[in-house]
Structure formats: structure tokens, C-alpha cells
Scaffold this active site. Structure first.
Site, PDB file in Angstrom:
ATOM      1  N   GLU B 441      28.624  59.649  68.685  1.00 31.98           N
ATOM      2  CA  GLU B 441      29.252  58.188  67.859  1.00 31.98           C
ATOM      3  C   GLU B 441      30.927  58.777  67.256  1.00 31.98           C
ATOM      4  OE1 GLU B 441      27.669  56.136  66.634  1.00 31.98           O
ATOM      5  OE2 GLU B 441      25.606  57.441  66.688  1.00 31.98           O
ATOM      6  N   GLY B 442      31.021  59.146  68.968  1.00 33.84           N
ATOM      7  CA  GLY B 442      32.835  59.119  68.834  1.00 33.84           C
ATOM      8  C   GLY B 442      32.976  60.189  68.648  1.00 33.84           C
TER       9      GLY B 442
END
Lengths: 596, 596
Positions: B441-442
Site C-alpha cells: 500500500e505504498g
């Protein structure tokens, strides 16, 4: 999938330019390691590590060791052949006494070789690493007969060695151990008990395994004062050195563990196994300490080594992986994106690791040289000074190099993004392997207590005062040098933090020892930072002098930038450690156990 | 072998006493969560997590997921039955709109439930966690027909969802993606390409899987501006909601990875798969951001949750394991040694973890409440303020809670000594599982850039100024209160560090953006410390008031001691981060790529 290139240039800079290896030629063994000889050794160690050991690292992790129903253990594919090369190449005996077949070279070289081998394959390197530790204990505390019987074979790598301390109910607190020894009419002992977490306890690499085992002789005092050390060969050895009957020791199981799968971590069951006392009855800890101190430096090198190999792979990935554009505008305009090494945050991570690795390598070499002096000098005062240093720095190196080595492996893994989490890319193995080094040979909290509780006060603080004096003198000598200020100014500040912390402990820990316990880990980390800062300042001075004399090289320029990074971003951590130490043990000890 | 007990008392303190949940009863859904209802929900979530999910955590790790030759995937033993309980219990729809079968309750409750479930079994919880994220994107950007077709089944957990972003050549930089979409006469699209690292991409828990897929429509602009979002069901859905033909999407392989073995991480091959556009052409990132923001908070909770369960097990071990004696003299004199919780260094470790967990739990709840306000308030100004907070804190929570959550899991593992390295004891699984949360998620470096590059300057710094104003006002209000000084004085110092860092970035990053990149991670960590310090000060004030009103309880006393520990030992880290930020990008950017 991973790469490894031994840091030969950095080692050469340290040996020749920073620590002036040739100045020690008056010590036994050093003259035998003339520049051409040691270059040959280092280059051959590099080749073996890169070409023979590194390719087996992933397979060792994947296959692991297998125990069979008869208690025998098979190591991963390729380990046996590689071990044969290491043994036959004489690598176990590099620093061992020539009378037992060794080459008598400085341990400084052995530690350099160890870094390469452990970077290439940590699990593999433990087999011969432990053998060298066990041999060291036999050398110091064994009798003539024992040395003659075991050391030549161990030096040649034909037999390997182990350390058997831990039992299910005792690890740190060896006074709790229960393995018992019963004296026999012939002077031998029957050993019975269970030892756990025995690295290389059983395997198929050598024809015999020489276990050094802590046990309690019937009727011995309780606690640590009733512990004795025994040598218990897997296969009994006849007086002529030939192999006899199988001894009563078996591998009961091997552990399924987080990493170092290539090394067999065994539960060893001793059932009336025949053993022989090493040294005196109830003085087993003395022999064990020889092994442990040797092993602790070796474990420190594991921290450095895993950090180094993880760094190299992160750099390679960061140069290749195309993703996004530089904040300051596109760089690789012919490509769909820039390599991620253009990003400041990626570089910050890489430099964080690199700046630690180079200081840690210098620290290991500095300390290994002191070990050589402590063991080989004929000057008692010189030996004492070196031994003070060795005693003081051993817990610092073990604790700090493994803590930071692990966190650096995690940082390097992060550079890979999601690909770092995938087993086939190898980065997560470095993390899992590096993790154990913070635990074994005395968990790092124990190292911190050893530093604060034992090493610091010993001989009225003689060792730590000598350290302060040396670092302080360096800072004073070079503090006025404009080019050295980026290194010396932060070093002086950090040294002052360490001195304040030391004073605080002296004033507050005598009356309330919990203050020492609550600050021990921060003190160890603070000490490590100052020591690394000192190494950086020394390296920077040498690099500046070399540039002034012979002109800049990429190696020297990089050295100076990396050192400045350390001084700007890592060394300032000392203030935080000082604040934590000075917070004392109040909140730490306030809650009852059930409140946690 | 591991234990887990949901922190119900702490959640209740936060909901009722710190954040005054009932004050929000004007918002839709809050009045439905009256004290008795939310207690029932929290207690049942605790029970399910402790009794159903936790026992499957180790088996999930050990067995992992298995892909069969036909592309189907089997989840670990017991997952199917447990998933059925979660789905049938209505847990996926806790906060979903009632019109699609949800209960419409605040997401504040959903995040609390999520913490329990993830502590109990992180790999398992991802199956329904991702479903909720995909449903959120459909809810915001899907058309009426799509919502009607997919949301009721997803809300009921009968179908699960996925996010398909990553491809071999693109992760962070989604502009590089190649998966292509070709428009068909009926308005649908044919999707072709390969997606990697797709969590829950294929499994046997639900009858259908709804993939949300980023792809590039033929002829679309290059880069991120040509990316569209599609819904691609594994099995096509007829207009009446019944299942039709198998779609052209297959799991090509599952990854062998460091942890979360119980969740299938798939390579998904799309081969002329039928998909439907969500939202507008070339505006795919908008829908993806809804999922990502939802998911980022969920991942932050993973960091907290793994830290919490690791802490609980470390405490249990520290109370039981007998080893050594207290520095201040023996405590358990009837036993051969004291439990290791007597040792200051062990307590230091435990309190480090605990002090973070309790602040992190407060931060999650604070931010989840803002999310509820942002989505449910009918006051535009209130929504804007809440949305500012949400945008600002999302990268801070994702980055800091997962970084520290992982390092806390490592600390907790260390309490076990060698036993922490053994798979059967479960501690090393927490470490391996927690590791991924720093990446997906990043990656956390991206969170830091999002914070510094996007969230900080947005709307003239409105969000960060509001944060400074709130913390500053609290410090001012309580700064004169003697009892609050141990919390407020360090908070004020740390806030000043954050403000100095912010000013430095404003002055130095505009002209030279590398200064922002080089300081981004330290800025994020600094922000997280201040936010945690603020949570601690708020909690301390409430605890002191409650003690003054109703007398001390063990919970409240422990809260205050833990908060003081945080203020003394963790919060002072802000000075180091400030120093690093102010060091700028000089040494970071100086070396050419080949010098690393």
C-alpha cells in the site's frame, strides 16, 4: 539471485593505511603476513566466498538440514563439497599455532576472511566458525594430551567442534544447568543430560564432532560455581588418534527456526556419554569464556557481514529498478523512468547502511589487532592495554554490530519494495539470518549488562578511561584542522555524551543497580556510536592525507562523503541515548509484574 | 503456542473517556452504536478473534496456500470455516450502507474490530479487509448498476474483492503500467495483462472474487493520465445476480514469501477478460485512491495489531521464564531464579512496546473518528476539517505504525532469547508477518513523500497548521498543571521540533526538492512521535481526572506510568529527527550512482 563481492579495497585501506599492519611485525606471525602474502590470502578468501560459498546460500536456506531416524543429519546440497574446500584450503587453521598444524597468522586476517565467508553464507560459515571457537578453548584450557588428540584434526577441519551450554531451563543463567557428570575409575566422566540450540551439533561434513559440554559433577556446589567443562567426542578417539566406538551422544531433533536453515540447530541428548574434564573441576566457566569471547567477536562480524551483503544487493537493485522520476527532473531521459537510486530517500537508506558498515569493519579490525597484541606481545604493559580494549569492546561490538546489522538488512530489504518480501530475491533471507546474531552468544541485553556491570567498573574504569583518552587526544590533535571539523566536532560532542553517561552511571548505579540495568542498552548503543565516530574520524584523516599526497580517487572521495553522512545523521543519536540513560529506572521499575 | 486477549478495557477507555464517542450521536450511525450495542459488538469481536482466528494463525503460517494446476488455490486448514463465521456474522458490512446490506455503523468501530482480528490472524484478516476496500471504491466510483450487482454480495462476504495495481515493471510508478483494455461493442472491455503481488487474488473462501484492475485503454495518454479502473469478476455475473461463465482471469502462480503465508499472494493473468469501467475513462487513479486511503489506514492498524499481540506474548514469557536474579536482590526466593520481568532491561523493552501501542491505538481511533465525521457530517466546514486531518494523518499512521510495529515485534521476539527464533513459539511469525506492512500500500518511503510533498503544502498548509494549533492549545491549557508537566513539557519541546522542521522544509525544499526527499522519512517519524505524544498527554489528563474523581485503578495507574515512560524515553527522539532533516540533502546527493 543475490550478488556478493568481497570489499577487498576497503580491507586493504584499513590494513595498510589506517591501522598500519606492518608496524606489528615484531609480533609472532605478522612478518609471515607480508603484503604479498596477505594480499594472496585476502584475494583467495574473496574468490572462495564469492564463487563457492555465496552460490550455496539460497539453497541452504531452501533445503535446510534434515535429521534422519538414526539421529544423523544431512546438510544442504553442496555444503559437503564446499566444506571440503574450506578445510583442505587450511582456512580453519589460519591463526592456529603451527605446532597443531596451523599457520600462526594474525587473527586480524582471520576476522577479515570471516567477514567475507559470512557475507557469502552465514549458515555455512558457522560450521567452521564454531570449530575454531572450540579449538581456542581447548588450546587455552586443555591439557597436553587433549590438545594433541583433538587440535590437529580440528585445525585441519577434519573434525568440527561445538559449544554445549543451553538447556531447556537455562540459557543466560548457566548456574541453573542440570546436565550431570559422574567420575569414573579411569578418570573420565559419564555425562547425562539434554542440551538445546546446539549449532552444528550433528551433520555430515566431518568424520567426527568434538562437543565441549558444560555439566555439573556429582556433589558440586549449586549454581555457576559447580559447573565444569568437558570434551565429549561424538566418536571416541583412541590414543593413537584413530576413531573408536560411537559415544553416548545423539541428536534428538533439529529446530525449525526463522533463519540460518543451512546450519543444524540440534537438541543433543547425552546418555552416559564419556567425557573428559577440561581444566579444573567447577571452573568450567573459564574455558567457556574463552570460547564465548572468541564467539562474540565472531557474531559481531556476522552483523557486519549480513549488513554488507544486504547493502550490495540493495545498491544493485537501486541502480537497475526504474520507477518514477528524480525530484529535480528526469535523469534517464532515454528510459521510461529513472533508476530509483536518483531518489534522496533511497540514497539516505543506502548511505545509512554503508556508513555503518565501513565504521564497523574498522572497529572489527582495530579490535582484532588488539586481540593479536594481547595474545602475542612480549610486553606485559602492551598486552594489558590491548586486553583492556578487547574486554571493553567485545560486548559493544557484539551488541551494536548485530543490532544495527539486522536493522540494516531490514533497510536494504525495503529498497526492493514488494520484491524484497519474495523469497526468491534473497533479501528476506539476509533479514532472517541476521536476526539470530542479536540473540545467541549472549542476547544483546546481556552484552549491555556485561559492558555496564563488568567491563566498565573493572580495574577502576581503566579500560574506558583509556578509550576516552585516545578519542579525546585524537579530537584535540585534529580539532583545529578545518577539513577535519565535520568529523571531529560531532565526535567531540558524542564523546562528551558518553562521558556524561558514564559519570551518571557511576553516581547513580552503585546505590541503585536498577539504574544501570535500565540504561545498559542505551549505554552500549551510545558507546558503539562514539566508537564508530572515532573510526570515521581516523579514516577521514587518512583519506584526506592520501588525497593531499596522491590526488583523489573515487574510493577516497566516497569515503569522505560517507563519513560526513555518518557525522551528520547517525552520530547525533548519542544525545537521545544520554537522555534515556539519565531518565533512570523510575518508570521502568514502578509497575508490578501483573500490570504489564 | 501464542496467546491473544483483545484490549477491550483500553478500547473502552478511549471510546468513552478520551474521545467521547457519544458526542457524535448527531452523525448517522452513531446513535445506533449506543453503549450496550457497541459493548456487545466489541466483546463478540474479541471472542471471535481470540477463539476462532487466533488458533488458526500458526497453522496458516505453516501450511500456507497451495495453488493447483488448474489455477485454483486452497487456503490453510480451518480458514474456510472461520471465514464463513466472519461473513455470516455480518462483520464485513459493519460500516457499510444499509441499502447494500450493511449495518451503517461508524468506521471507528470497524477499525477497532480490525485491530482485534489482525492481532489474532493477520494473513486471514486480509481476505475480508481487501474486500471492504474494494467495496469502498465501488461505492464511491461505481455506477448504480455496478453497486447493485456487486455490493450486496461483497457486504455479505459471499464474494471477496481485490486490488490489482502492481505489474512486474511497475509498483510505485503506476504510470508505467501496461495491462491493456480494449472497448467492446456492448460497452464492456477486454482486459489483457499480468498483475503481480495480488493479495487474496485466488482462494477457496468465497464463490466469486471481484477484481478491481487498473489498465490502459487503447489509445489512452501515456503515464498516469491514461490509467482507468475496471471491475473484473472472476466469474461473470448475470443481470439477475446469478453466476455465469468463468472470466478470462487466472492465478498463474503464488509467491513464496517471508510471511503472511496464510494469504495467497498471486500473479494474476488477464487474457481477454471481460471488465467494466468504473468511473470515467483515464480517471482510474481516483477510484484507486479511495481504496488506497482505506487500505493505508488498515495497514497502519496491522502495524499496531502485530505489535500488540507480540507484546502480550513477550509479557507472558517474561512473567514465566526464570533466569537470573534481580539486580536489587532475589525476588522469587522460593524458586531457582527470578522471572525475567524483574530485570530493568526486559521491562524497558516491554514498556517501549506498550507505550507505543497505546498511543497508536488512540491515534487510530482519533483518525477513524475524523473519517466518520468527514463522510457523515452535514456541516461542510466540519467535514473539511476532518478530511484535512484524515489526509494528513493517513501517511503518518501508515508509515510510523508499521515501522514501529515491526521493530516492536522484533523487540518482543528478543524477550524470548533463543526461544524467540524457534518457529513453534510463534514470535518469529509476528516479525515476518509485520514486515510486509512497511512495504505494501505504498512503501513507507512513499508515505513520507506523500506527507512532505503533498499533504503538507496542500491548501497552504491548512491541515498541518490545524494540527499545530490543536496540540499547541492543549499544551498551553495544561502547561501550568503540575501533574501534567511530565507530559506537557516534553510534548511542547517535541512540537517545537516539528514546527522547526516544517519551517526548514518550507524554506529549503521549494528551491531544492531533494531537501524534502532527504528529510521526508525523518519528518514522518518526527510527526508520528509528536502525534503519539499528544495522544499520551490527552490520555494522561483523562486518567488523572478519573483518578481524582473516582480513585485509582490498576488500569489508570499503569496508563500514567506508561505515558511517563513514553515522555521520558521515546518522545525525546524528535531532536534527532530534526537534526537529520536540517542536515539537508548535501551528502545524500553528492555521490554518483556508481560510487555506491
Amino acid at each position: 539471485m543475490t550478488i556478493y563481492k568481497a570489499p577487498v579495497e576497503d580491507v586493504s585501506f584499513l590494513l595498510n593505511n589506517v591501522f598500519h599492519f606492518d608496524k606489528y611485525n615484531n609480533l609472532p606471525g605478522f612478518a609471515d603476513a607480508a603484503p604479498d602474502v596477505r594480499d594472496a590470502i585476502i584475494n583467495e578468501a574473496a574468490r572462495l566466498s564469492e564463487q563457492v560459498l555465496a552460490p550455496l546460500n539460497a539453497v541452504g536456506d531452501r533445503e535446510g538440514c534434515v535429521r534422519h531416524d538414526d539421529g544423523s543429519v544431512t546438510t544442504p546440497k553442496g555444503f559437503k563439497e564446499a566444506y571440503k574446500q574450506i578445510a583442505e584450503g587450511g582456512w580453519l587453521g589460519l591463526s592456529s599455532p603451527p605446532e597443531f598444524g596451523g599457520q600462526g597468522l594474525p587473527v586480524t586476517l582471520t576476522q577479515t576472511v570471516a567477514e567475507f565467508q559470512i557475507s557469502a553464507n552465514m549458515a555455512f560459515s558457522m560450521y567452521h566458525g564454531l570449530t575454531m571457537g572450540a579449538a581456542a578453548a581447548l588450546l587455552v584450557h586443555g591439557n597436553a594430551e587433549q590438545k594433541a588428540l583433538y587440535l590437529p584434526k580440528m585445525t585441519a577441519g577434519e573434525w568440527t567442534g561445538t559449544m554445549n551450554l543451553t538447556e531447556p531451563q537455562c540459557g543466560t543463567d548457566l548456574g541453573l544447568l542440570r546436565t550431570k557428570a559422574v567420575k569414573q575409575a579411569d578418570g573420565s566422566y559419564k555425562i547425562t543430560g539434554t542440551k538445546i540450540f546446539i549449532s552444528a551439533g550433528e551433520h555430515d561434513l566431518s568424520e567426527n564432532i568434538i562437543h565441549l559440554v558444560l555439566a555439573r559433577i556429582e556433589g558440586a556446589p549449586a549454581g555457576i560455581k559447580g559447573v565444569s567443562l568437558f570434551v565429549v567426542p561424538k566418536i571416541l578417539v583412541n590414543a593413537d588418534g584413530s576413531l573408536g566406538a560411537r559415544n553416548g551422544v545423539m541428536c534428538g531433533s533439529i529446530e525449525h527456526k526463522m533463519g540460518i536453515h543451512g546450519n543444524a540447530t540440534c537438541t543433543m541428548n547425552y546418555d552416559d556419554a564419556t567425557g573428559w574434564l577440561i581444566g579444573e573441576e567447577n571452573k568450567g566457566m573459564q574455558g567457556m569464556f574463552v570460547m564465548m569471547n572468541e564467539a562474540r567477536l565472531g557474531v559481531a562480524v556476522q552483523g557486519l557481514a549480513q549488513s554488507e551483503v544486504a547493502y550490495q544487493n540493495a545498491v544493485a537493485y537501486a541502480r537497475e529498478r526504474l520507477q518514477g522520476r528524480a525530484l529535480s527532473g528526469p535523469k534517464a531521459t532515454d528510459k521510461p523512468a529513472d533508476p530509483i537510486i536518483v531518489h534522496p530517500d533511497v540514497r539516505r537508506v543506502l548511505l545509512t547502511i554503508r556508513a555503518f558498515n565501513e565504521a564497523a569493519r574498522a572497529l572489527v579490525m582495530w579490535t582484532a589487532l588488539k586481540s593479536d597484541v594481547a595474545h602475542r606481545s612480549d610486553d606485559a604493559k602492551e598486552r594489558q592495554i590491548a586486553d583492556d580494549h578487547l574486554g571493553l569492546m567485545t560486548p559493544v561490538l557484539k551488541g551494536v554490530l548485530t543490532d544495527v546489522g539486522f536493522s540494516n538488512a531490514v533497510l536494504a530489504q525495503q529498497v526492493y519494495g514488494g520484491h524484497g518480501y519474495i523469497a526468491a530475491n534473497g533479501m528476506e533471507q539476509f533479514v532472517r539470518d541476521a536476526r539470530i546474531a542479536m540473540i545467541y552468544e549472549g542476547a544483546n541485553g546481556i552484552q549491555a549488562l556485561d559492558l555496564v556491570g563488568r567491563k566498565l567498573p573493572r580495574d577502576g574504569g581503566r579500560a574506558v578511561m583509556a578509550f576516552f583518552a585516545e578519542v579525546g587526544a585524537f579530537a584535540k590533535e585534529h580539532g583545529g584542522d578545518e577539513a577535519m571539523k565535520p568529523f571531529v566536532t560531532p565526535l567531540s560532542t558524542s564523546l562528551s555524551h558518553l562521558q556524561q553517561a558514564t559519570t551518571w552511571l557511576m553516581l547513580n548505579a552503585m546505590a541503585a543497580p536498577d539504574n544501570a540495568g535500565a540504561g545498559a542498552t542505551d549505554y552500549m548503543q551510545l558507546f558503539g556510536l562514539v566508537a564508530c565516530g572515532y573510526m570515521w574520524a581516523k579514516m577521514a584523516k587518512v583519506a584526506q592525507d592520501k588525497i593531499a599526497a596522491d590526488g583523489a580517487t573515487p574510493y577516497l572521495t566516497t569515503k569522505l562523503v560517507t563519513g560526513r553522512f555518518f557525522a551528520e545523521r547517525t552520530l547525533p543519536g548519542t544525545a537521545l541515548h544520554l537522555a534515556r540513560i539519565q531518565a533512570g529506572s523510575g518508570t521502568v521499575m514502578e509497575l508490578p509484574a501483573e500490570a504489564f
